[in-house]
Design a protein around this motif. Structure first.
Motif, PDB file in Angstrom:
ATOM      1  N   ALA A  90       0.838  -1.207   0.000  1.00 42.03           N
ATOM      2  CA  ALA A  90       0.000   0.000   0.000  1.00 42.03           C
ATOM      3  C   ALA A  90       0.868   1.250   0.000  1.00 42.03           C
ATOM      4  O   ALA A  90       0.622   2.199  -0.759  1.00 42.03           O
ATOM      5  CB  ALA A  90      -0.933  -0.010   1.206  1.00 42.03           C
ATOM      6  N   ARG A  91       1.892   1.249   0.839  1.00 44.64           N
ATOM      7  CA  ARG A  91       2.774   2.417   0.911  1.00 44.64           C
ATOM      8  C   ARG A  91       3.482   2.633  -0.425  1.00 44.64           C
ATOM      9  O   ARG A  91       3.595   3.756  -0.906  1.00 44.64           O
ATOM     10  CB  ARG A  91       3.794   2.199   2.050  1.00 44.64           C
TER      11      ARG A  91
ATOM     12  N   ASP B  57      -6.352   3.347   8.439  1.00 45.84           N
ATOM     13  CA  ASP B  57      -6.189   1.956   8.850  1.00 45.84           C
ATOM     14  C   ASP B  57      -6.710   1.007   7.772  1.00 45.84           C
ATOM     15  O   ASP B  57      -6.144  -0.075   7.552  1.00 45.84           O
ATOM     16  CB  ASP B  57      -6.919   1.698  10.166  1.00 45.84           C
ATOM     17  N   THR B  58      -7.778   1.405   7.085  1.00 45.84           N
ATOM     18  CA  THR B  58      -8.306   0.593   5.985  1.00 45.84           C
ATOM     19  C   THR B  58      -7.288   0.516   4.847  1.00 45.84           C
ATOM     20  O   THR B  58      -7.099  -0.538   4.232  1.00 45.84           O
ATOM     21  CB  THR B  58      -9.637   1.178   5.480  1.00 45.84           C
ATOM     22  N   VAL B  59      -6.648   1.640   4.566  1.00 42.34           N
ATOM     23  CA  VAL B  59      -5.629   1.658   3.519  1.00 42.34           C
ATOM     24  C   VAL B  59      -4.466   0.729   3.889  1.00 42.34           C
ATOM     25  O   VAL B  59      -4.013  -0.086   3.082  1.00 42.34           O
ATOM     26  CB  VAL B  59      -5.121   3.089   3.275  1.00 42.34           C
TER      27      VAL B  59
ATOM     28  N   LEU C  68     -15.496   9.930   2.989  1.00 41.13           N
ATOM     29  CA  LEU C  68     -14.394   9.432   2.168  1.00 41.13           C
ATOM     30  C   LEU C  68     -14.344   7.907   2.089  1.00 41.13           C
ATOM     31  O   LEU C  68     -13.913   7.354   1.071  1.00 41.13           O
ATOM     32  CB  LEU C  68     -13.060   9.951   2.709  1.00 41.13           C
ATOM     33  N   LEU C  69     -14.767   7.228   3.134  1.00 43.84           N
ATOM     34  CA  LEU C  69     -14.652   5.765   3.160  1.00 43.84           C
ATOM     35  C   LEU C  69     -15.324   5.082   1.962  1.00 43.84           C
ATOM     36  O   LEU C  69     -14.745   4.157   1.386  1.00 43.84           O
ATOM     37  CB  LEU C  69     -15.213   5.220   4.480  1.00 43.84           C
TER      38      LEU C  69
ATOM     39  N   GLU D 118      -0.319   7.751  11.206  1.00 42.14           N
ATOM     40  CA  GLU D 118      -1.550   8.507  11.494  1.00 42.14           C
ATOM     41  C   GLU D 118      -2.720   7.542  11.649  1.00 42.14           C
ATOM     42  O   GLU D 118      -2.902   6.610  10.864  1.00 42.14           O
ATOM     43  CB  GLU D 118      -1.830   9.481  10.355  1.00 42.14           C
ATOM     44  N   GLY D 119      -3.534   7.765  12.678  1.00 44.38           N
ATOM     45  CA  GLY D 119      -4.633   6.866  12.970  1.00 44.38           C
ATOM     46  C   GLY D 119      -5.913   7.227  12.241  1.00 44.38           C
ATOM     47  O   GLY D 119      -5.969   8.163  11.437  1.00 44.38           O
TER      48      GLY D 119
END
Length: 360
Positions: free
Chosen positions: A18-19, A58-60, A119-120, A52-53
């Motif tokens: 992901a990163r 977290d989904t990403v 956004l989700l 960052e929380g």
């Protein structure tokens, strides 16, 4: 943030994938003349780096699919752009107006935390990257097919049609290296920067167009049109002008577009009788990576089976403008039957239709 691509398996999964997907998107945007979108993706990447929380980030990080193949960075970038276009997050203007010195990371962090619920849902489906300029590639391929002896009358089938903008390709005018195709002036006019020889100067006729999408967009619905605009990179102002023209044209006569997955659509359409003296064409642009592997296999099998039945009077062609992730360029590739069906690369092209480098 990286300024070049990192080698990565497009189907790789996990937090590191992901990163890397966000870093690769930054490099891609910088190369494609999209510095604002690069800033957005770079800021998200830094948020991921610092841990960052929040539910969205977290989904990403925990994305269960393949972030690069799923175009995860562009899903989130589309949602953030929608916040800006709707005026829901005024602070984003500092980035979208490309103001220097803005604290991009702080601005994006605030936007994500303030609008997480909105956004989700943008993460739930692939980007709708409909772009009328890509139709110049489809049109350029058709005179070449006619030059190979296929009937210049085309029945066009498109997968991943989104809003069906490219299904209206016969309503546009094209200047392809000096070769003129389509009505004058046309609902839109395209003159891509042309390199190499021009395509064959052969008259063609579009007999019909029909397309499918798993989540088709109705251009006449303002809310759906806004969603489509959100996926346009803000740097590319001409694309907003084209979108306005496409919305007007769809209002006059909507494209023939059905809700269906690619494999079901192709199998159903290939089972239909084909008129004599007509070339049946499957076409798609910047969509193949979003088609699940099992559906890719079904589409390919259906096309090759239909190709085995093709005749000179009822031929079959496959026109694709897709990314070659080995060389990080987009290629216009065709297959045709009753020829051998081997892929032929006609051109390398800009993904939004700005340029075509003709290779045959």
């Amino acid at each position: 943030m990286q300024d070049k691509y990192q080698p990565i398996d497009i189907n790789a999964t996990g937090a590191e994938a992901a990163r890397t997907a966000f870093g690769n998107q930054v490099a891609y945007c910088a190369k494609a003349g999209a510095p604002i979108t690069a800033r957005i993706c770079a800021a998200v990447g830094q948020l991921l780096d610092r841990g960052e929380g929040g539910q969205l980030l977290d989904t990403v990080r925990g994305w269960t699919g393949a972030p690069l193949a799923d175009a995860l960075p562009l899903r989130l970038a589309g949602g953030l752009h929608a916040l800006h276009l709707s005026g829901a997050e005024p602070a984003l203007a500092a980035i979208y107006d490309d103001q220097p010195g803005a604290d991009d990371v702080a601005i994006i962090a605030a936007a994500i935390h303030n609008h997480e619920a909105a956004l989700l849902p943008w993460l739930d489906g692939p980007p709708q990257t409909n772009e009328a300029g890509r139709s110049a590639n489809f049109i350029a391929a058709m005179p070449w097919l006619a030059e190979q002896g296929l009937p210049p009358r085309f029945e066009c089938l498109e997968i991943g049609s989104s809003a069906g903008i490219n299904l209206m390709l016969d309503r546009y005018h094209y200047d392809l290296g000096g070769v003129q195709v389509g009505p004058v002036p046309g609902a839109m006019a395209f003159r891509p920067d042309w390199q190499g020889n021009p395509p064959p100067d052969r008259a063609i006729k579009i007999a019909s167009t029909k397309g499918c999408d798993v989540a088709p967009v109705d251009l006449t619905d303002p809310a759906q049109a806004l969603r489509l605009k959100a996926y346009i990179w803000p740097e590319h102002t001409v694309r907003f002008e084209r979108m306005a023209a496409a919305i007007a044209e769809a209002g006059r006569s909507p494209p023939d577009l059905v809700r269906m997955n690619a494999a079901d659509f192709v199998e159903a359409q290939l089972a239909r009788p084909q008129a004599p003296g007509t070339t049946r064409v499957l076409m798609h642009s910047i969509v193949w990576q979003y088609v699940p592997a099992d559906q890719q296999a079904r589409v390919t099998a259906a096309m090759e089976a239909a190709g085995a039945r093709a005749t000179p009077d009822r031929p079959l062609a496959w026109i694709a403008l897709e990314a070659n992730r080995t060389v990080h360029l987009h290629e216009l590739v065709v297959r045709l039957w009753p020829d051998d069906g081997e892929p032929v690369m006609l051109a390398r092209a800009h993904p939004h239709g700005a340029s075509i480098d003709w290779r045959v």
